[in-house]
Scaffold this active site. Structure first.
Site, PDB file in Angstrom:
ATOM      1  N   ARG A   1       0.932  -1.263  -0.190  1.00  0.00           N
ATOM      2  CA  ARG A   1      -0.074  -0.147   0.007  1.00  0.00           C
ATOM      3  C   ARG A   1       0.985   1.235  -0.094  1.00  0.00           C
ATOM      4  O   ARG A   1       0.279   2.383   0.448  1.00  0.00           O
ATOM      5  CB  ARG A   1      -1.048  -0.037   1.261  1.00  0.00           C
ATOM      6  N   LEU A   2       2.034   1.071  -0.383  1.00  0.00           N
ATOM      7  CA  LEU A   2       3.111   1.998  -0.636  1.00  0.00           C
ATOM      8  C   LEU A   2       2.927   2.752  -1.815  1.00  0.00           C
ATOM      9  O   LEU A   2       4.028   2.599  -2.571  1.00  0.00           O
ATOM     10  CB  LEU A   2       4.382   1.907   0.254  1.00  0.00           C
TER      11      LEU A   2
END
Ligand SMILES: Cc1cc2nc3c(=O)[nH]c(=O)nc-3n(C[C@H](O)[C@H](O)[C@H](O)COP(=O)(O)O)c2cc1C
Length: 206
Positions: free
Chosen positions: A183-184
């Site tokens: 999720r970066l």
């Protein structure tokens, strides 16, 4: 253009023209999306400030603007004409990317709209004449009757209806987003105050 993030922008985010990046992302999506890679969720606000959204097809990416086409009597047209501002998002699920755009709206109601209208299939051109988009319709049969009427009237070479044409969105903000591990995600926001101003580019937190 601000250089502070140039070193950090590489691969799919590289370049100094966001319209080039948008074109490249769309081209890539055309090869991987099952259909309508150029579909955008167009967002407007009505007179009371209530937001509205619907899909339209992005038809042109120009040097400094995005162009789409619709019926000038539609709900969206009223909202575009009165606010003169809009936003859209394009999401490519196959690539896990999105492009967000916000900016200023004007009509494309001249030869460019004529040319795009002429490029559409005859059925689509007649359909544009027949549909009073966004207004109530008594039945499907009434629409079919209307298509027959406009076909008899306009034949095989209909002119562009005066109530149908384009809108040009000139962005003050374009954001490119791509899915990242854990999720970066990567986000780069391009902003400028007007067509002649330089772009400021900022990397944003996901
Ligand atoms: C994938 C997709 C593409 C669409 N493309 C257009 C378009 O290019 N122009 C248009 O007027 N409506 C298009 N529509 C229909 C609109 O979403 C909407 O139903 C219609 O324009 C009426 O919206 P309005 O009442 O807010 O004006 C499309 C719908 C979908 C699902």
């Amino acid at each position: 253009m601000s250089d502070q993030n140039n070193a950090d922008r590489s691969g799919i985010f590289a370049g100094d023209d966001p319209f080039d990046i948008a074109r490249a992302w769309l081209k890539e999506a055309e090869a991987s999306e099952p259909n309508d890679a150029n579909a955008i969720a167009l967002s407007t606000v009505d007179a009371s400030g209530l937001p509205n959204a619907r899909m339209v097809l992005l038809k042109e990416i120009e040097d400094a603007a995005f162009v789409f086409y619709t019926n000038y009597g539609s709900a969206k047209a009223q909202e575009l004409d009165s606010a003169e501002k809009a936003a859209f998002v394009m999401h490519h699920k196959s690539l896990r990317r999105q492009i967000r755009v916000r900016g200023v709206i004007s009509r494309e109601d001249g030869p460019q709209a004529d040319a795009y209208y002429a490029s559409r299939s005859l059925k689509s051109r007649l359909g544009a004449w027949a549909s009073q988009q966004s207004r109530p319709l008594s039945s499907r049969a009434a629409l079919v009757t209307e298509v027959a009427k406009v076909t008899a009237k306009h034949g095989t070479a209909p002119k562009r209806p005066p109530f149908w044409g384009g809108y040009r969105l000139e962005p003050v903000e374009i954001e490119f987003w791509a899915d990242g591990a854990f999720r970066l995600h990567d986000r780069f926001r391009w902003t400028r105050t007007g067509r002649d101003a330089h772009w400021q580019v900022d990397r944003l937190n996901p």
